[in-house]
Design an enzyme around this catalytic site. Structure first.
Site, PDB file in Angstrom:
ATOM      1  N   GLY A 143       0.787  -1.222   0.000  1.00 39.35           N
ATOM      2  CA  GLY A 143       0.000   0.000   0.000  1.00 39.35           C
ATOM      3  C   GLY A 143       0.821   1.275   0.000  1.00 39.35           C
ATOM      4  O   GLY A 143       0.385   2.309   0.507  1.00 39.35           O
TER       5      GLY A 143
ATOM      6  N   ASN B 290       1.544   3.314  -2.423  1.00 37.94           N
ATOM      7  CA  ASN B 290       0.862   4.379  -3.176  1.00 37.94           C
ATOM      8  C   ASN B 290      -0.328   4.920  -2.379  1.00 37.94           C
ATOM      9  O   ASN B 290      -0.581   6.131  -2.394  1.00 37.94           O
ATOM     10  CB  ASN B 290       0.402   3.855  -4.532  1.00 37.94           C
TER      11      ASN B 290
ATOM     12  N   LEU C 201      -9.113  -8.466 -10.744  1.00 33.95           N
ATOM     13  CA  LEU C 201      -9.901  -7.777 -11.766  1.00 33.95           C
ATOM     14  C   LEU C 201     -11.097  -7.062 -11.134  1.00 33.95           C
ATOM     15  O   LEU C 201     -11.850  -7.667 -10.364  1.00 33.95           O
ATOM     16  CB  LEU C 201     -10.392  -8.790 -12.806  1.00 33.95           C
ATOM     17  N   ILE C 202     -11.280  -5.793 -11.432  1.00 31.24           N
ATOM     18  CA  ILE C 202     -12.445  -5.031 -10.971  1.00 31.24           C
ATOM     19  C   ILE C 202     -13.639  -5.500 -11.803  1.00 31.24           C
ATOM     20  O   ILE C 202     -13.580  -5.521 -13.032  1.00 31.24           O
ATOM     21  CB  ILE C 202     -12.230  -3.522 -11.144  1.00 31.24           C
TER      22      ILE C 202
ATOM     23  N   ASN D 164      -6.169   3.550 -12.078  1.00 35.61           N
ATOM     24  CA  ASN D 164      -5.204   2.540 -11.660  1.00 35.61           C
ATOM     25  C   ASN D 164      -3.806   3.044 -11.966  1.00 35.61           C
ATOM     26  O   ASN D 164      -3.603   3.848 -12.881  1.00 35.61           O
ATOM     27  CB  ASN D 164      -5.450   1.236 -12.421  1.00 35.61           C
TER      28      ASN D 164
ATOM     29  N   HIS E 170      -0.059   1.657 -13.061  1.00 34.68           N
ATOM     30  CA  HIS E 170       0.670   0.485 -13.567  1.00 34.68           C
ATOM     31  C   HIS E 170       2.140   0.866 -13.643  1.00 34.68           C
ATOM     32  O   HIS E 170       2.469   1.969 -14.121  1.00 34.68           O
ATOM     33  CB  HIS E 170       0.133   0.073 -14.939  1.00 34.68           C
TER      34      HIS E 170
ATOM     35  N   GLU F   4       6.113   6.899  -9.039  1.00 31.42           N
ATOM     36  CA  GLU F   4       4.696   6.613  -8.770  1.00 31.42           C
ATOM     37  C   GLU F   4       4.200   7.469  -7.613  1.00 31.42           C
ATOM     38  O   GLU F   4       3.099   8.050  -7.668  1.00 31.42           O
ATOM     39  CB  GLU F   4       4.522   5.136  -8.408  1.00 31.42           C
TER      40      GLU F   4
HETATM   41  N1  LIG Z   1     -11.145  -4.174 -14.641  1.00 30.77           N
HETATM   42  C1  LIG Z   1      -9.858  -3.915 -14.307  1.00 30.77           C
HETATM   43  N2  LIG Z   1      -9.363  -4.392 -13.146  1.00 30.77           N
HETATM   44  C2  LIG Z   1      -8.072  -4.121 -12.786  1.00 30.77           C
HETATM   45  C3  LIG Z   1      -7.231  -3.365 -13.641  1.00 30.77           C
HETATM   46  C4  LIG Z   1      -7.790  -2.875 -14.877  1.00 30.77           C
HETATM   47  O1  LIG Z   1      -7.103  -2.166 -15.652  1.00 30.77           O
HETATM   48  N3  LIG Z   1      -9.096  -3.167 -15.154  1.00 30.77           N
HETATM   49  N4  LIG Z   1      -5.891  -3.127 -13.286  1.00 30.77           N
HETATM   50  C5  LIG Z   1      -5.340  -4.051 -12.302  1.00 30.77           C
HETATM   51  C6  LIG Z   1      -3.962  -3.706 -11.860  1.00 30.77           C
HETATM   52  N5  LIG Z   1      -3.000  -4.408 -12.729  1.00 30.77           N
HETATM   53  C7  LIG Z   1      -2.129  -3.653 -13.465  1.00 30.77           C
HETATM   54  O2  LIG Z   1      -2.024  -2.420 -13.346  1.00 30.77           O
HETATM   55  C8  LIG Z   1      -2.977  -5.826 -12.800  1.00 30.77           C
HETATM   56  C9  LIG Z   1      -3.144  -6.552 -11.622  1.00 30.77           C
HETATM   57  C10 LIG Z   1      -3.118  -7.951 -11.670  1.00 30.77           C
HETATM   58  C11 LIG Z   1      -2.940  -8.626 -12.885  1.00 30.77           C
HETATM   59  C12 LIG Z   1      -2.958 -10.117 -12.913  1.00 30.77           C
HETATM   60  O3  LIG Z   1      -2.550 -10.743 -13.891  1.00 30.77           O
HETATM   61  N6  LIG Z   1      -3.440 -10.729 -11.796  1.00 30.77           N
HETATM   62  C13 LIG Z   1      -3.439 -12.199 -11.672  1.00 30.77           C
HETATM   63  C14 LIG Z   1      -3.706 -12.590 -10.217  1.00 30.77           C
HETATM   64  C15 LIG Z   1      -2.578 -12.075  -9.304  1.00 30.77           C
HETATM   65  C16 LIG Z   1      -2.767 -12.528  -7.856  1.00 30.77           C
HETATM   66  O4  LIG Z   1      -3.899 -12.916  -7.480  1.00 30.77           O
HETATM   67  O5  LIG Z   1      -1.761 -12.469  -7.111  1.00 30.77           O
HETATM   68  C17 LIG Z   1      -4.539 -12.815 -12.531  1.00 30.77           C
HETATM   69  O6  LIG Z   1      -5.583 -12.168 -12.754  1.00 30.77           O
HETATM   70  O7  LIG Z   1      -4.322 -13.970 -12.906  1.00 30.77           O
HETATM   71  C18 LIG Z   1      -2.758  -7.902 -14.047  1.00 30.77           C
HETATM   72  C19 LIG Z   1      -2.758  -6.495 -14.017  1.00 30.77           C
HETATM   73  C20 LIG Z   1      -6.264  -4.214 -11.117  1.00 30.77           C
HETATM   74  N7  LIG Z   1      -7.599  -4.566 -11.589  1.00 30.77           N
HETATM   75  N1  LIG Z   2      -0.251  -4.162 -12.326  1.00 30.62           N
HETATM   76  C1  LIG Z   2      -0.447  -3.608 -11.008  1.00 30.62           C
HETATM   77  C2  LIG Z   2       0.899  -3.402 -10.348  1.00 30.62           C
HETATM   78  O1  LIG Z   2       1.853  -4.099 -10.654  1.00 30.62           O
HETATM   79  N2  LIG Z   2       0.950  -2.419  -9.439  1.00 30.62           N
HETATM   80  C3  LIG Z   2       2.201  -2.111  -8.788  1.00 30.62           C
HETATM   81  O2  LIG Z   2       2.312  -2.754  -7.522  1.00 30.62           O
HETATM   82  C4  LIG Z   2       3.379  -2.085  -6.827  1.00 30.62           C
HETATM   83  C5  LIG Z   2       3.108  -2.061  -5.330  1.00 30.62           C
HETATM   84  O3  LIG Z   2       2.151  -1.083  -5.088  1.00 30.62           O
HETATM   85  P1  LIG Z   2       1.914  -0.542  -3.574  1.00 30.62           P
HETATM   86  O4  LIG Z   2       3.274  -0.353  -2.930  1.00 30.62           O
HETATM   87  O5  LIG Z   2       1.167   0.758  -3.772  1.00 30.62           O
HETATM   88  O6  LIG Z   2       1.104  -1.622  -2.883  1.00 30.62           O
HETATM   89  C6  LIG Z   2       3.495  -0.682  -7.473  1.00 30.62           C
HETATM   90  O7  LIG Z   2       4.714  -0.585  -8.196  1.00 30.62           O
HETATM   91  C7  LIG Z   2       2.331  -0.639  -8.431  1.00 30.62           C
HETATM   92  O8  LIG Z   2       2.576   0.149  -9.602  1.00 30.62           O
END
Ligand SMILES: Nc1nc2c(c(=O)[nH]1)N[C@@H](CN(C=O)c1ccc(C(=O)N[C@@H](CCC(=O)O)C(=O)O)cc1)CN2
Ligand SMILES: NCC(=O)N[C@@H]1O[C@H](COP(=O)([O-])[O-])[C@@H](O)[C@H]1O
Length: 282
Positions: free
Chosen positions: A83, A85, A165-166, A180, A182, A252
């Site tokens: 957390g 960010n 995923l949202i 979000n 990234h 970030e």
């Molecule tokens: N509807 C949306 N939901 C989320 C988005 C988005 O753009 N649209 N962004 C993500 C954040 N993210 C990248 O910025 C991201 C987070 C997680 C994954 C991913 O592949 N997750 C894995 C599971 C990981 C775990 O449970 O430890 C998966 O789905 O298999 C990709 C991109 C947040 N939600």
């Molecule tokens: N695709 C999503 C992703 O990789 N997010 C990344 O997780 C790290 C930890 O965030 P935090 O320190 O705020 O928890 C941050 O670098 C953020 O950009």
């Protein structure tokens, strides 16, 4: 760090435009918190926004009641891990730099330190989705939407290191009000499987010479929503992924609070073709 931004006509004032953020909840027009017309777009707000906000509270004309600042925007913040960010944004609220407040924190991992930080600051927390091991412990999609819109009355949703995923239901309930961060320059190095250190491993392996954080609006897929802001850092051929991660994370923590401030102050508008523009407070 090099900032990349689009620079339409700086003379356009945002004061006569409606931001999408928050206009659904407010009736009538209100003085924006900074009390100033925006000047020129940017992908990051300069520190001067704070001084212009101080200078911009006009004294009311004689005989009229003092102007009340508009209510603070209420944020729902989604975390999955440390957390950092979230903490950077919360710190920006604490020093008055951003006209908003964290109303609720949501996590898929109730034991993560982002949740612990929220609880130590008296911020309510919710679990979504339920951890696999304990499906009774988390909200359903419908319960999540109801909790954010009714119980906590969140205006804006901020994903901060959230790894699930949202759901479509929430994306539709908060159209153009979910962002979000990234840790790479989308559209490169994004999508399913690109999270945390995996992103930086892919960037280093690719031989790319630049990387940096992207802040984008959230749609129904991972990392495909419209880009609001980016910042750029160098990638050295000798970098280990952890070194690049630290360099990007530092940016970030600067860029996200600036974007959240713009959202809270209605300084984001939308170009005719769906590209968001973030305007600098002067
Ligand atoms: N509807 C949306 N939901 C989320 C988005 C988005 O753009 N649209 N962004 C993500 C954040 N993210 C990248 O910025 C991201 C987070 C997680 C994954 C991913 O592949 N997750 C894995 C599971 C990981 C775990 O449970 O430890 C998966 O789905 O298999 C990709 C991109 C947040 N939600
Ligand atoms: N695709 C999503 C992703 O990789 N997010 C990344 O997780 C790290 C930890 O965030 P935090 O320190 O705020 O928890 C941050 O670098 C953020 O950009």
């Amino acid at each position: 760090m090099v900032l990349i931004g689009r620079w339409p006509d700086p003379a356009i004032s945002l004061a006569s435009r409606h931001g999408d953020v928050g206009s659904q909840r407010r009736a009538g027009t209100r003085l924006r918190p900074s009390g100033t017309a925006a000047s020129g777009p940017c992908n990051a707000v300069t520190p001067s926004a704070r001084t212009s906000r101080t200078a911009a509270h006009p004294s009311p004309p004689a005989g009229l009641p003092p102007l009340e600042p508009p209510p603070k925007k209420r944020l729902a913040v989604f975390v999955s891990g440390g957390g950092s960010n979230f903490r950077a944004i919360h710190a920006a609220f604490a020093d008055g730099g951003v006209h908003g407040e964290v109303a609720v924190v949501v996590s898929n991992s109730p034991s993560c330190s982002g949740v612990a930080y929220a609880q130590s600051h008296g911020i309510p927390t919710l679990t979504y989705p339920a951890p696999k091991a304990d499906s009774a412990a988390g909200l359903t999609d419908a319960q999540l939407v109801a909790a954010l819109t009714e119980e906590h009355q969140a205006d804006i949703v901020i994903l901060a290191g959230y790894l699930k995923l949202i759901p479509q239901q929430l994306v539709r309930a908060y159209k153009r009000r979910i962002v979000n961060i990234h840790p790479a320059l989308l559209p490169s190095f994004g999508g399913k499987g690109y999270y945390g250190i995996k992103v930086h491993q892919a960037v280093v392996a690719s031989g790319a010479r630049f990387s940096g954080p992207t802040i984008h609006f959230v749609d129904e897929e991972y990392d495909t929503g419209p880009i609001l802001a980016q910042a750029v850092v160098p990638v050295y051929p000798t970098d280990r992924p952890e070194q690049l991660a630290a360099r990007v994370l530092k940016e970030e923590h600067k860029l996200y609070p600036q974007c959240v401030a713009a959202l809270c102050e209605d300084r984001v508008t939308w170009r005719h073709d769906g590209v968001p523009i973030m305007w600098r407070a002067h």
